[in-house]
Design a protein around this motif. Structure first.
Motif, PDB file in Angstrom:
ATOM      1  N   ASP A 134       0.800  -1.227   0.000  1.00  0.00           N
ATOM      2  CA  ASP A 134       0.000   0.000   0.000  1.00  0.00           C
ATOM      3  C   ASP A 134       0.833   1.278   0.000  1.00  0.00           C
ATOM      4  OD1 ASP A 134      -2.665  -1.203   0.168  1.00  0.00           O
ATOM      5  OD2 ASP A 134      -2.056  -1.850   2.168  1.00  0.00           O
ATOM      6  N   SER A 138       3.794   1.776  -7.103  1.00  0.00           N
ATOM      7  CA  SER A 138       3.209   2.295  -8.341  1.00  0.00           C
ATOM      8  C   SER A 138       2.710   1.128  -9.178  1.00  0.00           C
ATOM      9  CB  SER A 138       4.249   3.100  -9.124  1.00  0.00           C
ATOM     10  OG  SER A 138       3.826   3.361 -10.449  1.00  0.00           O
ATOM     11  N   ASP A 139       1.508   1.232  -9.696  1.00  0.00           N
ATOM     12  CA  ASP A 139       0.977   0.166 -10.550  1.00  0.00           C
ATOM     13  C   ASP A 139       1.803   0.000 -11.817  1.00  0.00           C
ATOM     14  OD1 ASP A 139      -1.065  -0.345  -8.750  1.00  0.00           O
ATOM     15  OD2 ASP A 139      -2.492   0.979  -9.764  1.00  0.00           O
ATOM     16  N   GLU A 140       2.265   1.090 -12.384  1.00  0.00           N
ATOM     17  CA  GLU A 140       2.980   1.039 -13.655  1.00  0.00           C
ATOM     18  C   GLU A 140       4.343   0.359 -13.555  1.00  0.00           C
ATOM     19  OE1 GLU A 140       2.049   1.806 -16.724  1.00  0.00           O
ATOM     20  OE2 GLU A 140       0.053   2.367 -16.044  1.00  0.00           O
ATOM     21  N   GLY A 142       4.862  -2.308 -11.777  1.00  0.00           N
ATOM     22  CA  GLY A 142       4.644  -3.671 -11.320  1.00  0.00           C
ATOM     23  C   GLY A 142       5.201  -4.753 -12.219  1.00  0.00           C
ATOM     24  N   ARG A 221      -5.700  11.759  -7.143  1.00  0.00           N
ATOM     25  CA  ARG A 221      -6.055  11.056  -8.368  1.00  0.00           C
ATOM     26  C   ARG A 221      -6.187  12.044  -9.506  1.00  0.00           C
ATOM     27  NH1 ARG A 221     -10.532   6.860  -7.417  1.00  0.00           N
ATOM     28  NH2 ARG A 221      -8.766   5.979  -6.274  1.00  0.00           N
ATOM     29  N   ASN A 225      -7.098   7.520 -14.757  1.00  0.00           N
ATOM     30  CA  ASN A 225      -6.032   6.535 -14.576  1.00  0.00           C
ATOM     31  C   ASN A 225      -4.693   7.192 -14.257  1.00  0.00           C
ATOM     32  OD1 ASN A 225      -7.535   4.073 -15.197  1.00  0.00           O
ATOM     33  ND2 ASN A 225      -7.672   4.905 -17.271  1.00  0.00           N
ATOM     34  N   THR A 227      -2.284   8.966 -10.866  1.00  0.00           N
ATOM     35  CA  THR A 227      -2.159   9.173  -9.435  1.00  0.00           C
ATOM     36  C   THR A 227      -0.830   9.836  -9.120  1.00  0.00           C
ATOM     37  OG1 THR A 227      -3.431   7.152  -9.019  1.00  0.00           O
ATOM     38  CG2 THR A 227      -2.240   8.086  -7.160  1.00  0.00           C
ATOM     39  N   GLU A 248       2.103   8.521 -11.750  1.00  0.00           N
ATOM     40  CA  GLU A 248       1.897   7.604 -12.873  1.00  0.00           C
ATOM     41  C   GLU A 248       0.615   7.993 -13.603  1.00  0.00           C
ATOM     42  OE1 GLU A 248       1.189   3.596 -11.605  1.00  0.00           O
ATOM     43  OE2 GLU A 248       0.204   4.236  -9.763  1.00  0.00           O
ATOM     44  N   ARG A 250      -1.944   6.442 -17.017  1.00  0.00           N
ATOM     45  CA  ARG A 250      -2.238   5.511 -18.105  1.00  0.00           C
ATOM     46  C   ARG A 250      -3.202   6.170 -19.076  1.00  0.00           C
ATOM     47  NH1 ARG A 250      -3.255  -0.336 -18.206  1.00  0.00           N
ATOM     48  NH2 ARG A 250      -1.751  -0.470 -16.493  1.00  0.00           N
TER      49      ARG A 250
END
Length: 356
Positions: A134, A138-140, A142, A221, A225, A227, A248, A250
């Motif tokens: 958490d 970063s999702d990007e 991953g 946010r 997409n 953050t 990041e 998207r």
């Protein structure tokens, strides 16, 4: 303490089994994952060579509404095994670790926590958990294999942090202030006991002498997409702190990310990380979530080397519905994990991943 840990797990298992029998339905969900990496240091580093390493995990989850207790609660437990070689310490000689599953040979409890969410506005988690699930994530990034694209090297290298492979006790809470703004904070065990003293990670303790690692983040946010996250951490016993800013975004099939992390130079081995990169999705397998990524990272060091940097290019694509293949190439500049001069290294690897 080990016996108490096993007894608690057994008690929870028996209670859930009884609930299952009474309800006569399946309320447990399972997940399993295996990653296997063939890693070759083809040039430079400590020496050329090839090694194999793997990471297997299995988790079980139960939601409280499924057993008619209350809404919004989740219990989760996960066990794991790591095995095989250690390419950074035996081949490359880098400080920052080229492979994010490098951990040696261990079988252990990885996670054991409870999470409660209230109307998607407030949530908290308590138990044995991964800070990096958490925070500072970063999702990007991953899909990348290098470890410091998962969590910045300032936190991972300068203070004791409950991250892979050894998680620690902690409590965290978050508040979704609006649809765009979120604030979250946590306090974690200040010294996660290593595998030598705690081989199965079932002996958990908190000590005033070890202190706490505290961390907080403010999220914004950016559209649908995107953050931005501003975070900071402080270790109460080591009296070390740092800050980081990551973002990041998207846009359809294109993602971009970047981060800057800073800590006082005179108190930390790594005092700054700067990284950035981008991903392309569904390039060659439309709708099947293949991803091509390129990232560059530079870490400034307060040691015999002034910096360590790397460039990583990776491509992850599905072979079958639950089978993924991922070739990865990393060029490590100024490897700094060993004394003396070490040439820049070119590391090639292939990851095979099974997920259920």
């Amino acid at each position: 303490m080990k016996k108490k840990g096993y007894s608690l797990v057994l008690l929870v298992f028996l209670y859930i089994s009884n609930a299952l029998a009474e309800e006569n339905k399946t309320i447990l969900s399972f997940d399993a994952n295996y990653k296997g990496d063939i890693v070759s240091n083809t040039m430079g580093g400590m020496k050329q060579g090839v090694t194999y390493l793997g990471y297997a995990s299995m988790g079980v989850q139960m939601k409280t509404e499924d057993v008619r207790w209350w809404n919004g609660g989740t219990f989760y437990a996960k066990g794991a095994n790591t095995h095989g070689g250690e390419p950074s310490s035996t081949l490359v000689g880098d400080l920052l670790v080229v492979d994010n599953i490098e951990a040696g040979n261990h079988t252990f409890m990885q996670e054991f926590w409870f999470n409660q969410s209230f109307a998607d506005r407030f949530d908290f988690t308590i138990g044995l958990q991964d800070l990096n699930a958490d925070f500072a994530v970063s999702d990007e990034t991953g899909i990348f294999v290098h470890s410091c694209l998962g969590i910045n090297s300032l936190m991972a290298g300068n203070v004791s942090v409950p991250i892979f492979p050894l998680m620690g006790l902690g409590v965290e809470a978050g508040w979704n202030i609006t649809d765009r703004w979120r604030i979250q904070a946590g306090a974690f065990d200040g010294l996660v006991t290593d595998f030598e003293e705690n081989p199965y990670n079932v002996e958990w303790k908190l000590s005033e002498k070890e202190g706490l690692l505290t961390v907080a983040e403010l999220h914004y946010r950016c559209g649908k997409n995107g953050t931005c996250k501003l975070g900071g951490y402080y270790h109460t016993q080591m009296e070390k702190y740092g800050f980081y800013l990551l973002g990041e975004k998207r846009i359809i099939h294109f993602g971009v990310f970047g981060q800057v992390a800073w800590a006082p130079k005179n108190e930390n081995e790594t005092y700054m990380q700067m990284d950035g990169g981008f991903n392309f999705y569904n390039l060659f397998t439309d709708g099947k979530d293949d991803a091509l990524g390129l990232a560059a990272v530079c870490n400034l060091l307060n040691s015999h080397r002034e910096y360590e940097a790397f460039i990583e290019m990776t491509y992850r694509f599905p072979v079958l519905q639950q089978l993924w293949l991922q070739p990865d190439l990393q060029y490590v500049i100024n490897p700094s994990g060993v004394q003396g001069e070490v040439d820049n290294a070119l590391v090639a690897m292939v990851r095979v991943e099974l997920e259920f």
